[in-house]
Design a protein around this motif. Structure first.
Motif, PDB file in Angstrom:
ATOM      1  N   ARG A  18      43.701 -67.635   6.409  1.00 50.34           N
ATOM      2  CA  ARG A  18      42.564 -66.790   6.743  1.00 50.34           C
ATOM      3  C   ARG A  18      41.480 -67.587   7.480  1.00 50.34           C
ATOM      4  NH1 ARG A  18      41.526 -61.991   4.377  1.00 50.34           N
ATOM      5  NH2 ARG A  18      42.732 -62.497   2.491  1.00 50.34           N
ATOM      6  N   ILE A  19      40.910 -66.975   8.519  1.00 54.07           N
ATOM      7  CA  ILE A  19      39.828 -67.616   9.267  1.00 54.07           C
ATOM      8  C   ILE A  19      38.566 -67.671   8.408  1.00 54.07           C
ATOM      9  CG2 ILE A  19      38.294 -67.432  11.269  1.00 54.07           C
ATOM     10  CD1 ILE A  19      40.557 -65.988  12.752  1.00 54.07           C
ATOM     11  N   ILE A  20      37.990 -68.869   8.314  1.00 57.37           N
ATOM     12  CA  ILE A  20      36.746 -69.008   7.546  1.00 57.37           C
ATOM     13  C   ILE A  20      35.593 -69.533   8.419  1.00 57.37           C
ATOM     14  CG2 ILE A  20      37.770 -69.153   5.252  1.00 57.37           C
ATOM     15  CD1 ILE A  20      36.705 -72.342   6.932  1.00 57.37           C
ATOM     16  N   ASN A  21      35.903 -69.893   9.673  1.00 58.32           N
ATOM     17  CA  ASN A  21      34.837 -70.330  10.578  1.00 58.32           C
ATOM     18  C   ASN A  21      35.319 -70.260  12.021  1.00 58.32           C
ATOM     19  OD1 ASN A  21      32.207 -71.350  11.110  1.00 58.32           O
ATOM     20  ND2 ASN A  21      33.081 -73.361  11.515  1.00 58.32           N
ATOM     21  N   ILE A  22      34.406 -69.929  12.906  1.00 58.39           N
ATOM     22  CA  ILE A  22      34.681 -69.911  14.349  1.00 58.39           C
ATOM     23  C   ILE A  22      33.547 -70.651  15.029  1.00 58.39           C
ATOM     24  CG2 ILE A  22      35.066 -68.492  16.402  1.00 58.39           C
ATOM     25  CD1 ILE A  22      35.886 -66.192  14.528  1.00 58.39           C
ATOM     26  N   THR A  23      33.901 -71.616  15.855  1.00 56.98           N
ATOM     27  CA  THR A  23      32.874 -72.391  16.540  1.00 56.98           C
ATOM     28  C   THR A  23      33.324 -72.678  17.968  1.00 56.98           C
ATOM     29  OG1 THR A  23      31.458 -74.349  16.375  1.00 56.98           O
ATOM     30  CG2 THR A  23      33.781 -74.646  15.818  1.00 56.98           C
ATOM     31  N   SER A  24      32.512 -73.423  18.696  1.00 58.93           N
ATOM     32  CA  SER A  24      32.843 -73.786  20.072  1.00 58.93           C
ATOM     33  C   SER A  24      32.732 -75.298  20.229  1.00 58.93           C
ATOM     34  CB  SER A  24      31.886 -73.083  21.046  1.00 58.93           C
ATOM     35  OG  SER A  24      32.155 -73.480  22.381  1.00 58.93           O
ATOM     36  N   ILE A  25      33.757 -75.897  20.811  1.00 60.58           N
ATOM     37  CA  ILE A  25      33.762 -77.329  21.079  1.00 60.58           C
ATOM     38  C   ILE A  25      34.032 -77.536  22.565  1.00 60.58           C
ATOM     39  CG2 ILE A  25      34.886 -79.544  20.613  1.00 60.58           C
ATOM     40  CD1 ILE A  25      35.539 -78.558  17.835  1.00 60.58           C
ATOM     41  N   ASN A  26      33.061 -78.121  23.238  1.00 62.56           N
ATOM     42  CA  ASN A  26      33.172 -78.343  24.686  1.00 62.56           C
ATOM     43  C   ASN A  26      33.476 -77.053  25.449  1.00 62.56           C
ATOM     44  OD1 ASN A  26      32.752 -81.145  24.338  1.00 62.56           O
ATOM     45  ND2 ASN A  26      34.941 -81.456  23.942  1.00 62.56           N
ATOM     46  N   GLY A  27      32.857 -75.972  24.986  1.00 67.70           N
ATOM     47  CA  GLY A  27      33.021 -74.688  25.659  1.00 67.70           C
ATOM     48  C   GLY A  27      34.269 -73.925  25.279  1.00 67.70           C
ATOM     49  N   ASN A  28      35.087 -74.468  24.390  1.00 72.08           N
ATOM     50  CA  ASN A  28      36.321 -73.808  23.955  1.00 72.08           C
ATOM     51  C   ASN A  28      36.174 -73.289  22.527  1.00 72.08           C
ATOM     52  OD1 ASN A  28      37.810 -74.487  26.366  1.00 72.08           O
ATOM     53  ND2 ASN A  28      37.950 -76.579  25.578  1.00 72.08           N
ATOM     54  N   ILE A  29      36.599 -72.046  22.306  1.00 74.80           N
ATOM     55  CA  ILE A  29      36.528 -71.464  20.968  1.00 74.80           C
ATOM     56  C   ILE A  29      37.565 -72.125  20.069  1.00 74.80           C
ATOM     57  CG2 ILE A  29      36.807 -69.359  19.592  1.00 74.80           C
ATOM     58  CD1 ILE A  29      35.812 -67.772  21.961  1.00 74.80           C
ATOM     59  N   VAL A  30      37.132 -72.524  18.876  1.00 72.89           N
ATOM     60  CA  VAL A  30      37.991 -73.197  17.913  1.00 72.89           C
ATOM     61  C   VAL A  30      37.887 -72.478  16.565  1.00 72.89           C
ATOM     62  CG1 VAL A  30      38.400 -75.344  16.652  1.00 72.89           C
ATOM     63  CG2 VAL A  30      37.791 -75.427  19.065  1.00 72.89           C
ATOM     64  N   TYR A  31      39.018 -72.276  15.935  1.00 70.95           N
ATOM     65  CA  TYR A  31      39.072 -71.551  14.675  1.00 70.95           C
ATOM     66  C   TYR A  31      39.376 -72.516  13.526  1.00 70.95           C
ATOM     67  CZ  TYR A  31      39.319 -67.516  17.734  1.00 70.95           C
ATOM     68  OH  TYR A  31      39.048 -66.577  18.708  1.00 70.95           O
ATOM     69  N   SER A  32      38.879 -72.150  12.359  1.00 70.59           N
ATOM     70  CA  SER A  32      39.117 -72.923  11.152  1.00 70.59           C
ATOM     71  C   SER A  32      39.613 -71.961  10.077  1.00 70.59           C
ATOM     72  CB  SER A  32      37.825 -73.614  10.714  1.00 70.59           C
ATOM     73  OG  SER A  32      38.011 -74.366   9.549  1.00 70.59           O
ATOM     74  N   THR A  33      40.671 -72.338   9.374  1.00 72.68           N
ATOM     75  CA  THR A  33      41.257 -71.437   8.380  1.00 72.68           C
ATOM     76  C   THR A  33      41.388 -72.125   7.024  1.00 72.68           C
ATOM     77  OG1 THR A  33      43.560 -72.065   8.850  1.00 72.68           O
ATOM     78  CG2 THR A  33      42.612 -70.271  10.174  1.00 72.68           C
ATOM     79  N   LYS A  34      41.757 -71.314   6.034  1.00 69.27           N
ATOM     80  CA  LYS A  34      42.037 -71.835   4.695  1.00 69.27           C
ATOM     81  C   LYS A  34      42.966 -70.858   3.983  1.00 69.27           C
ATOM     82  CE  LYS A  34      39.801 -72.794   0.223  1.00 69.27           C
ATOM     83  NZ  LYS A  34      40.535 -71.702  -0.470  1.00 69.27           N
ATOM     84  N   GLY A  35      43.902 -71.387   3.235  1.00 74.92           N
ATOM     85  CA  GLY A  35      44.735 -70.547   2.381  1.00 74.92           C
ATOM     86  C   GLY A  35      43.910 -70.044   1.217  1.00 74.92           C
ATOM     87  N   ASP A  36      43.967 -68.752   0.929  1.00 78.24           N
ATOM     88  CA  ASP A  36      43.155 -68.179  -0.156  1.00 78.24           C
ATOM     89  C   ASP A  36      43.387 -68.890  -1.488  1.00 78.24           C
ATOM     90  OD1 ASP A  36      42.348 -66.387   1.741  1.00 78.24           O
ATOM     91  OD2 ASP A  36      43.101 -64.596   0.735  1.00 78.24           O
ATOM     92  N   ASN A  37      44.599 -69.377  -1.698  1.00 76.56           N
ATOM     93  CA  ASN A  37      44.947 -69.997  -2.977  1.00 76.56           C
ATOM     94  C   ASN A  37      44.848 -71.520  -2.946  1.00 76.56           C
ATOM     95  OD1 ASN A  37      45.858 -69.789  -5.704  1.00 76.56           O
ATOM     96  ND2 ASN A  37      47.911 -70.381  -5.062  1.00 76.56           N
ATOM     97  N   ASN A  38      44.469 -72.082  -1.797  1.00 78.95           N
ATOM     98  CA  ASN A  38      44.334 -73.533  -1.700  1.00 78.95           C
ATOM     99  C   ASN A  38      42.943 -73.970  -2.151  1.00 78.95           C
ATOM    100  OD1 ASN A  38      46.908 -73.597  -0.715  1.00 78.95           O
ATOM    101  ND2 ASN A  38      46.343 -74.060   1.399  1.00 78.95           N
ATOM    102  N   SER A  39      42.857 -75.131  -2.759  1.00 77.71           N
ATOM    103  CA  SER A  39      41.568 -75.620  -3.240  1.00 77.71           C
ATOM    104  C   SER A  39      40.660 -76.055  -2.098  1.00 77.71           C
ATOM    105  CB  SER A  39      41.768 -76.787  -4.211  1.00 77.71           C
ATOM    106  OG  SER A  39      42.457 -77.852  -3.572  1.00 77.71           O
ATOM    107  N   ASP A  40      41.254 -76.421  -0.969  1.00 79.27           N
ATOM    108  CA  ASP A  40      40.467 -76.843   0.197  1.00 79.27           C
ATOM    109  C   ASP A  40      41.301 -76.618   1.448  1.00 79.27           C
ATOM    110  OD1 ASP A  40      38.377 -77.848   1.688  1.00 79.27           O
ATOM    111  OD2 ASP A  40      38.282 -79.776   0.659  1.00 79.27           O
TER     112      ASP A  40
END
Length: 202
Positions: free
Chosen positions: A140-162
Motif C-alpha cells: 500500500r502507498i503511504i507516501n508520494i513525493t518528488s525527487i529531481n522532478g520525478n514522482i516517487v512512491y513509498s509503500t508498506k505492507g499492512d502487516n509489516n512492522s516497517d
C-alpha cells in the motif's frame, strides 16, 4: 465435410468421454484459452500487463477474524488499526483517513487480486511494482513525493512492522498496476499446487 466430422469427434471426446486422456486434453485446452485469449483480452481491457495476481505472502494480512478479512467487515479493519496505528500516526496518518483507503481490510495469502492501470495512484492505494525481486511486490502507498522532478512512491505492507528498503523510492515506471478488487482465497488452487510441487523438489 471430413474436417467437420473430425472436429465433432474431437469435441465429443473432450466433453463426453470419461477417459484420463480426455481430462488431460481439457486441462491443456483450458490453459491455452486462458493464457492466449483470456489474459491478453483482460490486459487490454484493464490497461496493465498483469491483470490478475495471486497474493503469495502475509505482508498485507489484517488481524481479525477469517470471515472479517475475507468479506471486508468493519471489525477486521478496527482490529488491524488497533495493532498498527502507532506506526501510521507517527507519520501523520489518521484512522479517519485509513478508513477511506481502497481494500482497507488488506489482502490475505491466496487471494486473487484484479489490477488496473495505475493512473495517478494516491496514498492508500494498493499497487503492484517491480523491485528486482523474483516476484513483484503488492503493498500500500503511504507516501508520494518528488525527487529531481520525478514522482516517487513509498509503500508498506499492512502487516509489516516497517518498510522494506526496496519500497522507499519506487519510480513510476516500476508500477505494474493498482489493485481494484479481490477474490478471496481462490488463488490457493494455484498456491497449493505450487507448494506441493516444491515439497517434492525439496
Amino acid at each position: 465435410m471430413e474436417i467437420k466430422e473430425n472436429l465433432k469427434k474431437v469435441w465429443d471426446f473432450i466433453w463426453n468421454s470419461n477417459s484420463i486422456w480426455s481430462w488431460i486434453l481439457s486441462i491443456i485446452l483450458a490453459f491455452i484459452v486462458v493464457k492466449f485469449a483470456f489474459f491478453p483480452l483482460l490486459s487490454l481491457t484493464l490497461g496493465t500487463s498483469m491483470p490478475l495476481v495471486v497474493v503469495e505472502s502475509s505482508s498485507m494480512h489484517h488481524s481479525g477474524s477469517f470471515i472479517g478479512n475475507t468479506i471486508g467487515l468493519q471489525n477486521s479493519f478496527e482490529a488491524w488499526w488497533s495493532d498498527a496505528k502507532s506506526w501510521y500516526e507517527a507519520r501523520g496518518m489518521t484512522m479517519q483517513q485509513a478508513e477511506n483507503w481502497p481494500l482497507k481490510t488488506g489482502l490475505e495469502k491466496g487471494d486473487i487480486v484484479i489490477l488496473a492501470r495505475a493512473k495517478q495512484p494516491s496514498i492508500g492505494d494498493i499497487i503492484i511494482f517491480n523491485a528486482n525481486q523474483a516476484h513483484p511486490i503488492i503493498h500500500r502507498i503511504i507516501n508520494i513525493t518528488s525527487i529531481n522532478g520525478n514522482i516517487v512512491y513509498s509503500t508498506k505492507g499492512d502487516n509489516n512492522s516497517d518498510q522494506l528498503y526496496i519500497e522507499k523510492q519506487i519510480p513510476e515506471d516500476a508500477i505494474v498496476g493498482k489493485a481494484t478488487f479481490r477474490i478471496p482465497k481462490l488463488g490457493w488452487l494455484k498456491l497449493g499446487l505450487v507448494e506441493l510441487i516444491n515439497s517434492f523438489r525439496g
